[in-house]
Design a protein around this motif. Sequence first.
Motif, PDB file in Angstrom:
ATOM      1  N   ILE A  83       7.820  -3.428  -0.905  1.00 30.69           N
ATOM      2  CA  ILE A  83       6.462  -2.808  -1.385  1.00 30.69           C
ATOM      3  C   ILE A  83       5.650  -4.135  -1.811  1.00 30.69           C
ATOM      4  O   ILE A  83       4.435  -4.062  -1.580  1.00 30.69           O
ATOM      5  CB  ILE A  83       6.949  -2.315  -2.663  1.00 30.69           C
ATOM      6  CG1 ILE A  83       7.526  -0.873  -2.520  1.00 30.69           C
ATOM      7  CG2 ILE A  83       5.645  -1.948  -3.752  1.00 30.69           C
ATOM      8  CD1 ILE A  83       8.194   0.048  -3.783  1.00 30.69           C
ATOM      9  N   ILE A  84       6.320  -5.167  -2.140  1.00 27.60           N
ATOM     10  CA  ILE A  84       5.304  -6.529  -2.454  1.00 27.60           C
ATOM     11  C   ILE A  84       4.584  -6.920  -1.144  1.00 27.60           C
ATOM     12  O   ILE A  84       3.304  -7.239  -1.207  1.00 27.60           O
ATOM     13  CB  ILE A  84       6.343  -7.531  -3.084  1.00 27.60           C
ATOM     14  CG1 ILE A  84       6.628  -7.127  -4.638  1.00 27.60           C
ATOM     15  CG2 ILE A  84       5.612  -8.818  -3.052  1.00 27.60           C
ATOM     16  CD1 ILE A  84       7.756  -7.980  -5.122  1.00 27.60           C
ATOM     17  N   LEU A 117      -0.278  -7.551   1.993  1.00 30.81           N
ATOM     18  CA  LEU A 117      -1.226  -7.278   3.137  1.00 30.81           C
ATOM     19  C   LEU A 117      -2.232  -6.167   2.931  1.00 30.81           C
ATOM     20  O   LEU A 117      -3.213  -6.437   3.465  1.00 30.81           O
ATOM     21  CB  LEU A 117       0.004  -6.383   4.262  1.00 30.81           C
ATOM     22  CG  LEU A 117      -0.898  -6.280   5.634  1.00 30.81           C
ATOM     23  CD1 LEU A 117      -1.390  -7.640   6.239  1.00 30.81           C
ATOM     24  CD2 LEU A 117      -0.015  -5.740   6.624  1.00 30.81           C
ATOM     25  N   ALA A 118      -2.002  -5.388   1.942  1.00 35.08           N
ATOM     26  CA  ALA A 118      -3.357  -4.335   1.934  1.00 35.08           C
ATOM     27  C   ALA A 118      -4.571  -5.211   1.193  1.00 35.08           C
ATOM     28  O   ALA A 118      -5.684  -4.945   1.432  1.00 35.08           O
ATOM     29  CB  ALA A 118      -2.790  -3.109   0.639  1.00 35.08           C
ATOM     30  N   TYR A 119      -4.076  -6.036   0.148  1.00 27.90           N
ATOM     31  CA  TYR A 119      -4.854  -7.031  -0.521  1.00 27.90           C
ATOM     32  C   TYR A 119      -5.589  -7.791   0.282  1.00 27.90           C
ATOM     33  O   TYR A 119      -6.932  -7.839   0.412  1.00 27.90           O
ATOM     34  CB  TYR A 119      -4.235  -7.704  -1.632  1.00 27.90           C
ATOM     35  CG  TYR A 119      -5.151  -8.563  -2.486  1.00 27.90           C
ATOM     36  CD1 TYR A 119      -6.019  -7.879  -3.148  1.00 27.90           C
ATOM     37  CD2 TYR A 119      -5.282  -9.990  -2.069  1.00 27.90           C
ATOM     38  CE1 TYR A 119      -7.040  -9.001  -3.979  1.00 27.90           C
ATOM     39  CE2 TYR A 119      -6.252 -10.735  -2.786  1.00 27.90           C
ATOM     40  CZ  TYR A 119      -7.099 -10.053  -3.746  1.00 27.90           C
ATOM     41  OH  TYR A 119      -7.805 -11.087  -4.398  1.00 27.90           O
ATOM     42  N   GLY A 120      -4.752  -8.483   1.320  1.00 31.62           N
ATOM     43  CA  GLY A 120      -5.598  -9.348   2.394  1.00 31.62           C
ATOM     44  C   GLY A 120      -6.424  -8.412   3.333  1.00 31.62           C
ATOM     45  O   GLY A 120      -7.593  -9.121   3.634  1.00 31.62           O
ATOM     46  N   ILE A 160      -6.196   5.258  -2.642  1.00 26.86           N
ATOM     47  CA  ILE A 160      -5.519   5.963  -1.413  1.00 26.86           C
ATOM     48  C   ILE A 160      -5.118   4.932  -0.533  1.00 26.86           C
ATOM     49  O   ILE A 160      -3.995   5.114  -0.161  1.00 26.86           O
ATOM     50  CB  ILE A 160      -6.472   7.020  -0.776  1.00 26.86           C
ATOM     51  CG1 ILE A 160      -6.617   8.191  -1.723  1.00 26.86           C
ATOM     52  CG2 ILE A 160      -5.989   7.343   0.653  1.00 26.86           C
ATOM     53  CD1 ILE A 160      -7.700   9.124  -1.199  1.00 26.86           C
ATOM     54  N   PHE A 161      -5.936   3.644  -0.276  1.00 26.43           N
ATOM     55  CA  PHE A 161      -5.607   2.825   0.611  1.00 26.43           C
ATOM     56  C   PHE A 161      -4.223   2.200   0.124  1.00 26.43           C
ATOM     57  O   PHE A 161      -3.380   1.937   0.832  1.00 26.43           O
ATOM     58  CB  PHE A 161      -6.620   1.903   0.814  1.00 26.43           C
ATOM     59  CG  PHE A 161      -6.347   0.702   1.475  1.00 26.43           C
ATOM     60  CD1 PHE A 161      -6.133   0.762   3.110  1.00 26.43           C
ATOM     61  CD2 PHE A 161      -6.200  -0.422   0.934  1.00 26.43           C
ATOM     62  CE1 PHE A 161      -6.022  -0.372   3.798  1.00 26.43           C
ATOM     63  CE2 PHE A 161      -5.943  -1.695   1.794  1.00 26.43           C
ATOM     64  CZ  PHE A 161      -5.812  -1.531   3.423  1.00 26.43           C
ATOM     65  N   TYR A 162      -4.283   1.740  -1.122  1.00 26.18           N
ATOM     66  CA  TYR A 162      -3.275   1.026  -1.696  1.00 26.18           C
ATOM     67  C   TYR A 162      -1.908   1.870  -1.859  1.00 26.18           C
ATOM     68  O   TYR A 162      -0.729   1.422  -1.481  1.00 26.18           O
ATOM     69  CB  TYR A 162      -3.622   0.289  -3.067  1.00 26.18           C
ATOM     70  CG  TYR A 162      -4.375  -1.033  -2.809  1.00 26.18           C
ATOM     71  CD1 TYR A 162      -3.595  -2.120  -2.813  1.00 26.18           C
ATOM     72  CD2 TYR A 162      -5.528  -1.048  -2.851  1.00 26.18           C
ATOM     73  CE1 TYR A 162      -4.195  -3.441  -2.615  1.00 26.18           C
ATOM     74  CE2 TYR A 162      -6.385  -2.188  -2.608  1.00 26.18           C
ATOM     75  CZ  TYR A 162      -5.604  -3.397  -2.660  1.00 26.18           C
ATOM     76  OH  TYR A 162      -6.165  -4.536  -2.542  1.00 26.18           O
ATOM     77  N   GLY A 212      -4.747   6.661   6.987  1.00 28.46           N
ATOM     78  CA  GLY A 212      -3.990   6.107   8.090  1.00 28.46           C
ATOM     79  C   GLY A 212      -4.092   4.796   8.190  1.00 28.46           C
ATOM     80  O   GLY A 212      -2.946   4.202   8.676  1.00 28.46           O
ATOM     81  N   VAL A 213      -4.975   3.879   7.974  1.00 26.47           N
ATOM     82  CA  VAL A 213      -4.874   2.445   8.033  1.00 26.47           C
ATOM     83  C   VAL A 213      -4.025   1.982   7.174  1.00 26.47           C
ATOM     84  O   VAL A 213      -3.214   1.039   7.508  1.00 26.47           O
ATOM     85  CB  VAL A 213      -6.342   1.847   8.167  1.00 26.47           C
ATOM     86  CG1 VAL A 213      -6.185   0.387   7.944  1.00 26.47           C
ATOM     87  CG2 VAL A 213      -7.273   2.311   8.988  1.00 26.47           C
ATOM     88  N   GLY A 214      -4.010   2.692   5.959  1.00 22.23           N
ATOM     89  CA  GLY A 214      -3.221   2.137   4.717  1.00 22.23           C
ATOM     90  C   GLY A 214      -1.739   2.220   5.027  1.00 22.23           C
ATOM     91  O   GLY A 214      -0.834   1.254   5.115  1.00 22.23           O
TER      92      GLY A 214
END
Length: 130
Positions: free
Chosen positions: A7-8, A13-16, A30-32, A93-95
């Motif tokens: 999860i971390i 990666l989501a933040y980047g 939604i993305f995160y 989808g990207v998330g």
Amino acid sequence: MDYRTHIIGGIALAYGAHQLIQIDPQQVVIFYGCCTLGSILPDIDHPEAFISKFIPLLPYALYNSVGHRTLTHGILFTAIIFLLVAFINIVAGVGIALGILSHIALDMLSPYGVAFLYPFNKERIKIIRH
């Protein structure tokens, strides 16, 4: 690896990615959220995994038929899940795809590796040789 580590990794990666791509402010949660879900989703192939508590029968079926770190830890699975989710919402989808890829990359650090090209190639890929 522990689900918390995954999860971390997914959130990192989501933040980047969020720093590199524009996301509608209404879609950020939604993305995160999807990236977090994607970061634990590949372990649905193991009955003892955290995510397996929520879907009781599928983990046993996957584990007994294809094993752990094969089908759900590969590029084909990632592409299929991306397409299914992106059909509903591209940001989701990207998330979820990024979350899955972060999970796979972290598992490649283990001595067992992952069958990233499964079912086309069953060889396990490891980033670090132990």
